[in-house]
Design a protein around this motif. Structure first.
Motif, PDB file in Angstrom:
ATOM      1  N   TYR A 117      10.765  23.424 -22.029  1.00 27.28           N
ATOM      2  CA  TYR A 117      10.511  22.534 -23.122  1.00 27.28           C
ATOM      3  C   TYR A 117      10.322  23.144 -24.356  1.00 27.28           C
ATOM      4  N   LEU A 118      10.723  22.358 -25.505  1.00 20.52           N
ATOM      5  CA  LEU A 118      10.313  22.736 -26.836  1.00 20.52           C
ATOM      6  C   LEU A 118       9.382  21.694 -27.418  1.00 20.52           C
ATOM      7  N   VAL A 119       8.462  22.010 -28.236  1.00 23.69           N
ATOM      8  CA  VAL A 119       7.498  21.092 -29.065  1.00 23.69           C
ATOM      9  C   VAL A 119       7.931  20.847 -30.394  1.00 23.69           C
ATOM     10  N   PRO A 120       8.241  19.467 -30.524  1.00 25.98           N
ATOM     11  CA  PRO A 120       8.834  19.272 -32.028  1.00 25.98           C
ATOM     12  C   PRO A 120       7.699  19.798 -33.201  1.00 25.98           C
ATOM     13  N   PRO A 121       7.831  19.985 -34.295  1.00 29.35           N
ATOM     14  CA  PRO A 121       7.040  20.344 -35.251  1.00 29.35           C
ATOM     15  C   PRO A 121       6.234  19.051 -35.856  1.00 29.35           C
ATOM     16  N   HIS A 122       6.367  17.961 -35.527  1.00 32.47           N
ATOM     17  CA  HIS A 122       5.643  16.811 -35.915  1.00 32.47           C
ATOM     18  C   HIS A 122       4.542  16.614 -34.883  1.00 32.47           C
ATOM     19  N   GLU A 123       4.441  17.391 -33.649  1.00 30.63           N
ATOM     20  CA  GLU A 123       3.619  17.139 -32.735  1.00 30.63           C
ATOM     21  C   GLU A 123       2.308  17.953 -33.262  1.00 30.63           C
ATOM     22  N   ASN A 124       2.419  18.983 -34.007  1.00 27.99           N
ATOM     23  CA  ASN A 124       1.299  19.734 -34.796  1.00 27.99           C
ATOM     24  C   ASN A 124       0.611  20.461 -33.600  1.00 27.99           C
ATOM     25  N   GLN A 125       1.189  21.097 -32.652  1.00 32.59           N
ATOM     26  CA  GLN A 125       0.596  21.634 -31.715  1.00 32.59           C
ATOM     27  C   GLN A 125       0.615  23.354 -31.836  1.00 32.59           C
ATOM     28  N   ASP A 126      -0.141  24.061 -31.071  1.00 37.70           N
ATOM     29  CA  ASP A 126      -0.167  25.665 -31.403  1.00 37.70           C
ATOM     30  C   ASP A 126       0.993  26.383 -30.675  1.00 37.70           C
ATOM     31  N   ILE A 127       1.757  25.461 -29.857  1.00 33.10           N
ATOM     32  CA  ILE A 127       2.816  26.211 -29.156  1.00 33.10           C
ATOM     33  C   ILE A 127       4.209  25.723 -29.375  1.00 33.10           C
ATOM     34  N   LEU A 128       5.250  26.398 -29.487  1.00 31.20           N
ATOM     35  CA  LEU A 128       6.364  26.216 -29.913  1.00 31.20           C
ATOM     36  C   LEU A 128       7.328  25.719 -28.641  1.00 31.20           C
ATOM     37  N   GLY A 129       6.950  26.043 -27.390  1.00 31.61           N
ATOM     38  CA  GLY A 129       7.527  25.694 -26.191  1.00 31.61           C
ATOM     39  C   GLY A 129       7.047  26.487 -24.965  1.00 31.61           C
ATOM     40  N   VAL A 130       7.680  26.091 -23.932  1.00 34.36           N
ATOM     41  CA  VAL A 130       7.294  26.948 -22.496  1.00 34.36           C
ATOM     42  C   VAL A 130       8.583  26.994 -21.903  1.00 34.36           C
ATOM     43  N   VAL A 131       8.706  28.177 -21.425  1.00 32.11           N
ATOM     44  CA  VAL A 131       9.994  28.375 -20.350  1.00 32.11           C
ATOM     45  C   VAL A 131       9.463  28.530 -19.062  1.00 32.11           C
ATOM     46  N   PHE A 132      10.195  27.719 -17.976  1.00 28.36           N
ATOM     47  CA  PHE A 132       9.710  27.685 -16.652  1.00 28.36           C
ATOM     48  C   PHE A 132      10.468  29.043 -15.955  1.00 28.36           C
ATOM     49  N   ASP A 133       9.843  30.323 -16.135  1.00 27.61           N
ATOM     50  CA  ASP A 133      10.403  31.572 -15.666  1.00 27.61           C
ATOM     51  C   ASP A 133      10.672  31.233 -14.241  1.00 27.61           C
ATOM     52  N   SER A 134       9.711  30.878 -13.508  1.00 24.97           N
ATOM     53  CA  SER A 134      10.107  30.740 -11.861  1.00 24.97           C
ATOM     54  C   SER A 134      11.124  29.895 -11.537  1.00 24.97           C
ATOM     55  N   VAL A 135      11.409  29.044 -12.366  1.00 20.52           N
ATOM     56  CA  VAL A 135      12.551  28.140 -12.132  1.00 20.52           C
ATOM     57  C   VAL A 135      13.941  28.956 -12.410  1.00 20.52           C
ATOM     58  N   ASN A 136      13.994  29.213 -13.608  1.00 22.18           N
ATOM     59  CA  ASN A 136      15.081  29.976 -14.070  1.00 22.18           C
ATOM     60  C   ASN A 136      15.394  31.298 -13.632  1.00 22.18           C
ATOM     61  N   PHE A 137      14.412  32.043 -13.247  1.00 17.52           N
ATOM     62  CA  PHE A 137      14.573  33.502 -12.635  1.00 17.52           C
ATOM     63  C   PHE A 137      13.928  33.522 -11.350  1.00 17.52           C
ATOM     64  N   PRO A 138      14.220  32.689 -10.385  1.00 16.95           N
ATOM     65  CA  PRO A 138      13.507  32.879  -9.132  1.00 16.95           C
ATOM     66  C   PRO A 138      13.530  34.174  -8.460  1.00 16.95           C
ATOM     67  N   GLU A 139      14.520  35.145  -8.861  1.00 21.20           N
ATOM     68  CA  GLU A 139      14.724  36.333  -8.170  1.00 21.20           C
ATOM     69  C   GLU A 139      13.672  37.299  -8.644  1.00 21.20           C
ATOM     70  N   GLN A 140      13.257  37.153  -9.851  1.00 20.03           N
ATOM     71  CA  GLN A 140      12.081  37.869 -10.487  1.00 20.03           C
ATOM     72  C   GLN A 140      10.487  37.456  -9.900  1.00 20.03           C
ATOM     73  N   SER A 141      10.565  36.538  -9.038  1.00 25.02           N
ATOM     74  CA  SER A 141       9.102  36.509  -8.580  1.00 25.02           C
ATOM     75  C   SER A 141       8.991  37.317  -7.468  1.00 25.02           C
ATOM     76  N   SER A 142       7.603  37.536  -7.263  1.00 26.09           N
ATOM     77  CA  SER A 142       7.185  38.606  -6.364  1.00 26.09           C
ATOM     78  C   SER A 142       7.103  37.831  -5.187  1.00 26.09           C
ATOM     79  N   THR A 143       6.788  36.485  -4.994  1.00 22.53           N
ATOM     80  CA  THR A 143       6.572  35.758  -3.642  1.00 22.53           C
ATOM     81  C   THR A 143       7.142  34.313  -4.052  1.00 22.53           C
ATOM     82  N   PRO A 144       7.668  33.642  -3.142  1.00 16.77           N
ATOM     83  CA  PRO A 144       8.290  32.081  -3.228  1.00 16.77           C
ATOM     84  C   PRO A 144       7.321  31.219  -3.677  1.00 16.77           C
ATOM     85  N   PHE A 145       6.046  31.469  -3.642  1.00 14.19           N
ATOM     86  CA  PHE A 145       4.823  30.770  -3.743  1.00 14.19           C
ATOM     87  C   PHE A 145       4.187  31.246  -5.112  1.00 14.19           C
TER      88      PHE A 145
END
Length: 146
Positions: A91-119
């Motif tokens: 997800y992305l955080v809209p600028p008007h939310e005034n948060q310190d983050i721009l967004g978060v990528v769910f790497d384990s969902v998008n690239f499950p083959e890069q996980s060292s374990t399924p857990f």
């Protein structure tokens, strides 16, 4: 190359432009037909200015702000931290939310083959972008506070 670039040197060889790169430590890297730069525009501008003042002016006009990414890994199932209805790219955080983050990528969902374990849950948090959102300087303490 292991050292900052001091100067780009343009020369001709058989009518073709050839470039040498002089590093801050005095080493010379010679005989390139092309240079691909990953420098911020404001750092590249003075290097190209002797050969193209117009390009340097354009490079200097590009606004630049710092950005940091923080990678997080949790030794637990993705399903615990990311509910099924949110298992998308992230997800992305809209600028008007005034948060310190721009967004978060769910790497384990998008690239499950890069996980060292399924857990495990892996996330990448993007910070910065807006100069007012960047701690001064982007400190380890601030990153740890996330």
């Amino acid at each position: 190359m292991g050292a900052p670039v001091r100067k780009i040197i343009l020369k001709q060889l058989y009518g073709m432009p050839i470039y040498d790169i002089e590093l801050e430590d005095g080493r010379m890297i010679k005989d390139f037909t092309h240079i691909i730069s990953a420098l911020p525009a404001y750092e590249l501008a003075p290097l190209v200015a002797p050969y193209s003042p117009e390009a340097a002016q354009l490079l200097n006009s590009i606004e630049y702000v710092d950005m940091a990414t923080v990678s997080l890994t949790f030794d637990d199932s993705v399903n615990r931290f990311i509910p099924k209805d949110l298992q998308g790219f992230g997800y992305l955080v809209p600028p008007h939310e005034n948060q310190d983050i721009l967004g978060v990528v769910f790497d384990s969902v998008n690239f499950p083959e890069q996980s060292s374990t399924p857990f495990e849950t892996r996330l990448t948090v993007m910070m910065g972008g807006d100069p007012s959102a960047i701690p001064d300087p982007l400190s380890r303490i601030h990153v740890d506070a996330l």
